[in-house]
Scaffold this motif. Structure first.
Motif, PDB file in Angstrom:
ATOM      1  N   MET A   1      40.036  27.228 -20.166  1.00 56.63           N
ATOM      2  CA  MET A   1      40.592  28.553 -20.419  1.00 56.63           C
ATOM      3  C   MET A   1      40.057  29.158 -21.718  1.00 56.63           C
ATOM      4  N   LEU A   2      40.002  28.323 -22.779  1.00 56.57           N
ATOM      5  CA  LEU A   2      39.502  28.829 -24.054  1.00 56.57           C
ATOM      6  C   LEU A   2      38.066  29.312 -23.942  1.00 56.57           C
ATOM      7  N   GLU A   3      37.267  28.583 -23.158  1.00 56.34           N
ATOM      8  CA  GLU A   3      35.867  28.984 -22.996  1.00 56.34           C
ATOM      9  C   GLU A   3      35.768  30.332 -22.282  1.00 56.34           C
ATOM     10  N   LYS A   4      36.668  30.572 -21.302  1.00 57.10           N
ATOM     11  CA  LYS A   4      36.663  31.845 -20.588  1.00 57.10           C
ATOM     12  C   LYS A   4      37.066  32.991 -21.516  1.00 57.10           C
ATOM     13  N   LEU A   5      38.065  32.737 -22.356  1.00 60.42           N
ATOM     14  CA  LEU A   5      38.491  33.764 -23.310  1.00 60.42           C
ATOM     15  C   LEU A   5      37.387  34.064 -24.315  1.00 60.42           C
ATOM     16  N   ARG A   6      36.683  33.010 -24.739  1.00 61.69           N
ATOM     17  CA  ARG A   6      35.571  33.207 -25.666  1.00 61.69           C
ATOM     18  C   ARG A   6      34.477  34.049 -25.004  1.00 61.69           C
ATOM     19  N   GLY A   7      34.215  33.772 -23.734  1.00 65.90           N
ATOM     20  CA  GLY A   7      33.210  34.541 -23.009  1.00 65.90           C
ATOM     21  C   GLY A   7      33.584  36.006 -22.888  1.00 65.90           C
ATOM     22  N   MET A   8      34.878  36.300 -22.669  1.00 58.57           N
ATOM     23  CA  MET A   8      35.329  37.690 -22.585  1.00 58.57           C
ATOM     24  C   MET A   8      35.171  38.407 -23.924  1.00 58.57           C
ATOM     25  N   ALA A   9      35.449  37.690 -25.024  1.00 57.39           N
ATOM     26  CA  ALA A   9      35.290  38.291 -26.350  1.00 57.39           C
ATOM     27  C   ALA A   9      33.818  38.604 -26.617  1.00 57.39           C
ATOM     28  N   VAL A  10      32.931  37.685 -26.228  1.00 51.49           N
ATOM     29  CA  VAL A  10      31.490  37.908 -26.394  1.00 51.49           C
ATOM     30  C   VAL A  10      31.049  39.085 -25.524  1.00 51.49           C
ATOM     31  N   PHE A  11      31.562  39.154 -24.293  1.00 48.22           N
ATOM     32  CA  PHE A  11      31.228  40.247 -23.382  1.00 48.22           C
ATOM     33  C   PHE A  11      31.642  41.593 -23.964  1.00 48.22           C
ATOM     34  N   ALA A  12      32.846  41.671 -24.531  1.00 45.91           N
ATOM     35  CA  ALA A  12      33.317  42.918 -25.137  1.00 45.91           C
ATOM     36  C   ALA A  12      32.418  43.340 -26.283  1.00 45.91           C
ATOM     37  N   SER A  13      31.957  42.384 -27.073  1.00 37.77           N
ATOM     38  CA  SER A  13      31.077  42.695 -28.200  1.00 37.77           C
ATOM     39  C   SER A  13      29.715  43.197 -27.715  1.00 37.77           C
ATOM     40  N   VAL A  14      29.182  42.585 -26.659  1.00 35.27           N
ATOM     41  CA  VAL A  14      27.893  43.017 -26.095  1.00 35.27           C
ATOM     42  C   VAL A  14      27.968  44.464 -25.620  1.00 35.27           C
ATOM     43  N   VAL A  15      29.053  44.796 -24.908  1.00 32.05           N
ATOM     44  CA  VAL A  15      29.210  46.163 -24.393  1.00 32.05           C
ATOM     45  C   VAL A  15      29.363  47.151 -25.538  1.00 32.05           C
ATOM     46  N   ARG A  16      30.159  46.777 -26.547  1.00 34.09           N
ATOM     47  CA  ARG A  16      30.397  47.678 -27.679  1.00 34.09           C
ATOM     48  C   ARG A  16      29.113  47.985 -28.429  1.00 34.09           C
TER      49      ARG A  16
END
Length: 290
Positions: A1-16
């Motif tokens: 779960m933590l890895e998935k949350l980390r991936g979402m945070a990275v994804f948000a940063s890439v889009v931003r």
């Protein structure tokens, strides 16, 4: 779960940031690590989140849906960290303030200088994004903006002026009253090609409609165009200060006053500001109160 949350945070940063490299710089990891996080997230979800080209990244339909959820997750995490700082009664973490370069150098930095020296655990991130700014998406704590009708905390008044280059004024008809402006070229700052200019001289008020062939959403570009002799521009005295002092631009109808602007501090939700932002707003209010 933590890895998935980390991936979402990275994804948000890439889009931003619109790039893997921008996200890597913000997160303090390598570009390849960012790429791996996105690849793992896409494999886990079974859909493509980003369309990649040589020029830019764009969101797929699934990516756009996930991005909003990822933003909320990141915001919630940041609010959680801020809550901890508030419980400890500390001024720490990152304070994100959006404003123009002119406001930052003339007002913001002098006002906060002593406070920043007193709190070494506080970092100040000054963002200059102009009209493209999104307070929520860019996670802005405070935005300092010039407004005609202030919607936030009013800090100080800033005058507006009409300006043109000396060369332009020599080439075209003299301007002694507002109606003379109708035969002159204007440079518009904003989205509209026409504008009503409101003047006051003593108890007399004047209104004239002007049309523009050159339009830009950047005040600095509008001033640069005026300095190059393309026409007359309306600007705040703050943004135009350097041009006026150098003589590159000179006032037009200086004896006729334009409406003043208000330097305003704007926040998404004033009642929910983190401690550091509340203290910053207090300092700015006191600074201008002097």
């Amino acid at each position: 779960m933590l890895e998935k949350l980390r991936g979402m945070a990275v994804f948000a940063s890439v889009v931003r940031h619109g790039s893997f490299s921008g996200a890597a710089k913000e997160l303090g990891i390598t570009t390849s690590a960012v790429s791996q996080q996105i690849r793992s997230l896409e494999e886990d979800l079974g859909v493509a989140l980003l369309h990649r080209s040589t020029r830019k990244l764009s969101l797929s339909e699934a990516g756009e849906s996930l991005y909003h959820a990822a933003l909320q997750m990141v915001k919630a995490a940041e609010q959680g960290r801020d809550s901890v700082s508030q419980l400890k009664d500390e001024i720490a973490g990152s304070l994100r303030i959006a404003t123009s370069p002119e406001i930052a150098s003339t007002y913001l930095i002098p006002a906060l200088s002593e406070w920043l020296s007193e709190h070494e655990n506080l970092s100040l991130n000054i963002i200059s994004r102009g009209d493209a700014l999104d307070i929520i998406e860019d996670r802005i704590d405070l935005a300092l903006v010039l407004e005609t009708n202030p919607q936030g905390v009013s800090l100080t008044k800033v005058g507006q002026v009409l300006l043109a280059s000396p060369e332009y004024l020599q080439r075209f008809d003299a301007i002694s009253v507002p109606k003379d402006l109708s035969s002159h070229a204007f440079i518009a700052h904003g989205e509209r090609s026409s504008e009503h200019l409101e003047f006051q001289k003593g108890s007399d008020k004047f209104s004239i409609r002007v049309n523009s062939r050159l339009i830009t959403n950047s005040q600095s570009i509008a001033l640069s165009l005026a300095a190059s002799g393309y026409g007359i521009v309306k600007a705040s005295e703050l943004n135009a200060k350097a041009y006026i002092e150098s003589g590159t631009l000179v006032p037009v109808l200086a004896d006729h006053a334009l409406p003043t602007l208000t330097l305003t501090a704007v926040a998404v939700a004033k009642d929910q500001l983190p401690t550091k932002a509340k203290k910053c707003l207090e300092i700015l209010t006191a600074y201008f109160g002097k």
